[in-house]
Design a protein around this motif. Structure first.
Motif, PDB file in Angstrom:
ATOM      1  N   PHE A   1      -3.658 -27.519 -49.617  1.00 24.40           N
ATOM      2  CA  PHE A   1      -3.457 -27.308 -51.056  1.00 24.40           C
ATOM      3  C   PHE A   1      -1.989 -27.239 -51.432  1.00 24.40           C
ATOM      4  CE2 PHE A   1      -2.000 -23.306 -52.902  1.00 24.40           C
ATOM      5  CZ  PHE A   1      -1.825 -22.501 -51.796  1.00 24.40           C
ATOM      6  N   LYS A   2      -1.108 -27.069 -50.449  1.00 20.24           N
ATOM      7  CA  LYS A   2       0.324 -27.045 -50.745  1.00 20.24           C
ATOM      8  C   LYS A   2       0.778 -28.333 -51.438  1.00 20.24           C
ATOM      9  CE  LYS A   2       1.050 -23.098 -48.510  1.00 20.24           C
ATOM     10  NZ  LYS A   2      -0.273 -22.745 -47.989  1.00 20.24           N
TER      11      LYS A   2
ATOM     12  N   ASP B   1       1.369 -25.122 -43.331  1.00 18.34           N
ATOM     13  CA  ASP B   1       1.062 -26.165 -44.316  1.00 18.34           C
ATOM     14  C   ASP B   1       2.212 -26.450 -45.279  1.00 18.34           C
ATOM     15  OD1 ASP B   1      -1.444 -26.703 -43.309  1.00 18.34           O
ATOM     16  OD2 ASP B   1      -2.379 -25.095 -44.457  1.00 18.34           O
TER      17      ASP B   1
ATOM     18  N   PRO C   1      -8.585 -17.835 -50.744  1.00 17.96           N
ATOM     19  CA  PRO C   1      -8.117 -17.449 -49.407  1.00 17.96           C
ATOM     20  C   PRO C   1      -6.611 -17.209 -49.474  1.00 17.96           C
ATOM     21  CG  PRO C   1      -8.572 -19.821 -49.471  1.00 17.96           C
ATOM     22  CD  PRO C   1      -8.943 -19.269 -50.810  1.00 17.96           C
TER      23      PRO C   1
ATOM     24  N   GLY D   1      -2.685 -15.661 -48.485  1.00 12.36           N
ATOM     25  CA  GLY D   1      -1.670 -15.332 -47.492  1.00 12.36           C
ATOM     26  C   GLY D   1      -0.483 -14.724 -48.203  1.00 12.36           C
TER      27      GLY D   1
ATOM     28  N   GLY E   1       0.442 -16.561 -53.497  1.00 12.14           N
ATOM     29  CA  GLY E   1       0.863 -17.492 -54.541  1.00 12.14           C
ATOM     30  C   GLY E   1      -0.327 -18.086 -55.286  1.00 12.14           C
ATOM     31  N   ASN E   2      -1.308 -18.542 -54.523  1.00 15.05           N
ATOM     32  CA  ASN E   2      -2.448 -19.225 -55.113  1.00 15.05           C
ATOM     33  C   ASN E   2      -3.243 -18.308 -56.038  1.00 15.05           C
ATOM     34  OD1 ASN E   2      -4.203 -21.323 -55.534  1.00 15.05           O
ATOM     35  ND2 ASN E   2      -4.985 -21.412 -53.436  1.00 15.05           N
TER      36      ASN E   2
ATOM     37  N   SER F   1      -2.590 -20.283 -41.708  1.00 10.40           N
ATOM     38  CA  SER F   1      -1.797 -20.298 -42.942  1.00 10.40           C
ATOM     39  C   SER F   1      -1.954 -18.996 -43.720  1.00 10.40           C
ATOM     40  CB  SER F   1      -2.194 -21.478 -43.814  1.00 10.40           C
ATOM     41  OG  SER F   1      -2.029 -22.666 -43.078  1.00 10.40           O
ATOM     42  N   MET F   2      -2.843 -18.131 -43.252  1.00  6.79           N
ATOM     43  CA  MET F   2      -3.011 -16.828 -43.880  1.00  6.79           C
ATOM     44  C   MET F   2      -2.580 -15.702 -42.949  1.00  6.79           C
ATOM     45  SD  MET F   2      -6.731 -17.833 -45.339  1.00  6.79           S
ATOM     46  CE  MET F   2      -7.257 -16.205 -45.841  1.00  6.79           C
TER      47      MET F   2
ATOM     48  N   HIS G   1      -9.850 -21.709 -43.471  1.00  8.24           N
ATOM     49  CA  HIS G   1      -9.323 -20.893 -44.572  1.00  8.24           C
ATOM     50  C   HIS G   1     -10.346 -20.792 -45.695  1.00  8.24           C
ATOM     51  CE1 HIS G   1      -6.035 -22.525 -42.261  1.00  8.24           C
ATOM     52  NE2 HIS G   1      -5.285 -21.506 -42.647  1.00  8.24           N
TER      53      HIS G   1
ATOM     54  N   THR H   1      -8.811 -24.788 -49.587  1.00 12.51           N
ATOM     55  CA  THR H   1      -7.376 -25.000 -49.449  1.00 12.51           C
ATOM     56  C   THR H   1      -6.954 -25.994 -48.365  1.00 12.51           C
ATOM     57  OG1 THR H   1      -7.304 -22.977 -48.148  1.00 12.51           O
ATOM     58  CG2 THR H   1      -6.651 -22.807 -50.453  1.00 12.51           C
TER      59      THR H   1
END
Ligand SMILES: *Cc1c(COP(=O)(O)O)cnc(C)c1O
Length: 496
Positions: free
Chosen positions: A111-112, A145, A265, A267, A270-271, A321-322, A399, A425
């Motif tokens: 998703f980045k 990611d 999900p 970390g 931000g999302n 990534s989390m 994730h 993600t």
């Protein structure tokens, strides 16, 4: 009304959106936040018929008010094009009564890409607007990611260089291969002997180092950030929550005005913060559900109001990534629920830095009422991948599975029947080893790369280009360094 940006640690100075994007982090170490959270100026009825690109413009123009229409539309057009493998950009898929907004159809299949395919354009536009002469050096810490997505976004972008730090043993094999094979004259990637928090702290320390900034300036460089501490990362992420809601309406899955829950999900926070901004813009979102893996510092925070990273073992999980204990973007929420009190926020962040813990006030806790939180153990994550696949044939990544588990548990425990959108993600191909082992344990001992074809068959999906590319690519980057040598490494790369 124009939106200006100020630091979470000092409300006095404000800058324009383009200046905030250029700087990445405020001089005092705080994060830039909008001085007010804007509302959508188009109706849901209008949004219903819009493409992703049109939605992006409707959302982003409310935040980036010093960009002209032409500038912003130009950035959007360059970002959301055939780099994505579907014209929808972010398809909404219904699986067993839950909606998954698939955010992994971009160049690096996580998703980045949703934000990092546009950030280079926002940044170079910002540099032009502000008559910046220096070359911009993007310094990035990655849990796997962001690094690849940022390198792909910035590769050969004129006027920029990018240096990425990732934890040597903290990313999947596919993630590592994606990074070390990245082409481009202006990209460097370094494996550090430490974890993601070490990488992130090292990068933040370099941003805050005034002497280093002067030295860079002398050589015609300045730093900026591609991490989600950059507001230019966050704003594009608001778009897909608006888009998902409009799609639900358009597909007649919900009634006009009906509320939804979103499960993210999480970390670096931000999302989910982008979802919070979308809610504040007027999207009918009821609960924002924060999903963690076994590094569940955020889950504990939402339960108790205490953020405590001391005495916590950093766990390497199948959702790397989390794997984060210091969630940078939480600071933006803390500032908001403190009533935009910069002093209070700065005090809490200082406590986190010096003692590794802080506790919010009761008044601030009341500001978290729209959040819920849960976490998935490694076994629950694998079980979710397995069970959903057996029941529906849909294969999700690790994730997304963390979030799907938390979603299910939330629904069972709360009895809340509100429809749920899960942020999906990453592509399962990016974590093929863990995903296939969850589907059938006979795959557990097979090399990740040997499982990619198998995954294609099992999931009945075509292998993404991002995977095909790394199967034959040359390794171009082999640099490694110790945590305390990150600054020296940057200097060596830039020949300072
Ligand atoms: C970065 C990432 C996350 C975490 O997102 P945050 O914005 O840092 O909370 C979750 N899943 C995947 C696949 C990621 O790449």
């Amino acid at each position: 009304m124009d939106v200006r940006y100020r630091s979470t640690r000092n409300s006095e100075v404000t800058v324009t959106a383009s200046q905030a994007i250029l700087k990445g982090l405020a001089d005092d170490g705080g994060l830039f936040v909008p001085d007010h959270l804007p509302k959508l100026s188009v109706s849901m009825e209008e949004l219903k018929g819009m493409t992703y690109q049109e939605t992006a413009y409707a959302v982003m123009k409310e935040f980036l008010t010093d960009f002209t229409e032409e500038e912003l539309k130009n950035c959007i057009q360059k970002a959301y094009d055939s780099k994505f493998d579907t014209e929808e950009i972010a398809p909404l898929v219904k699986v067993d009564g839950t909606y998954f907004i698939e955010l992994f159809h971009g160049a690096t299949i996580a998703f980045k890409d949703m934000a990092l395919s546009i950030l280079p354009h926002l940044l170079t536009t910002s540099a032009k607007k502000n008559h910046v002469k220096n070359e911009i050096v993007i310094l990035t810490a990655t849990s796997g990611d962001t690094g690849k997505a940022a390198m792909a976004g910035f590769a050969n972008v004129e006027g920029t260089r990018i240096i990425v730090f990732y934890p040597k043993n903290g990313v999947s094999k596919v993630q590592e291969m994606q990074m070390v094979t990245q082409t481009g004259d202006n990209v460097d990637v370094v494996a550090i002997h430490g974890n993601f928090d070490n990488a992130q702290s090292g990068v933040k320390a370099m941003f805050e180092d005034k002497k280093l900034a002067e030295e860079l300036d002398k050589h015609g460089y300045q730093f900026s950030s591609a991490n989600s501490i950059n507001i230019g990362r966050l704003v594009p992420q608001v778009v897909y929550y608006v888009y998902a809601y409009a799609k639900l309406l358009d597909n007649e899955e919900i009634q006009p005005g009906e509320q939804i829950n979103v499960v993210v999900p999480t970390g670096n926070f931000g999302n989910i913060l982008a979802a919070y901004y979308a809610k504040n813009m007027g999207v009918p979102i009821a609960k924002l559900i924060c999903a963690s893996n076994e590094n569940k510092v955020l889950f504990d925070f939402f339960q108790t109001g205490v953020y405590d990273r001391k005495d916590r073992e950093f766990k390497l999980t199948t959702s790397p990534s989390m794997d984060i204990l210091i969630s940078s973007n939480l600071e933006r929420l803390i500032y908001q629920i403190a009533g935009c009190d910069d002093k209070k926020n700065a005090e809490l962040m200082q406590a986190l830095k010096s003692e590794g813990v802080y506790e919010i006030t009761d008044a601030m806790k009341a500001g978290l009422k729209d959040f819920a939180a849960g976490y998935a153990t490694e076994a629950q994550t694998a079980e979710t991948i397995h069970d959903v696949y057996k029941k529906t044939g849909y294969v999700m990544d690790t994730h997304t599975a963390v979030a799907a588990h938390v979603c299910q548990e939330y629904q069972e425990n709360s009895g809340d029947k509100t429809k749920c959108v899960v942020a999906s993600t990453a592509s399962p191909y990016k974590f093929a080893g863990s995903v296939m082992a969850a589907i059938d344990e006979k795959y557990a001992s097979v090399d990740e790369f040997d499982l990619l074809k198998e995954l294609s068959q099992v999931s009945n999906t075509e292998m993404p280009n991002a995977i095909k590319e790394i199967l034959n690519a040359n390794i171009l980057h082999t640099l490694e360094c110790d945590v305390d040598k990150m600054e020296d490494t940057v200097k060596a790369i830039l020949e300072l």
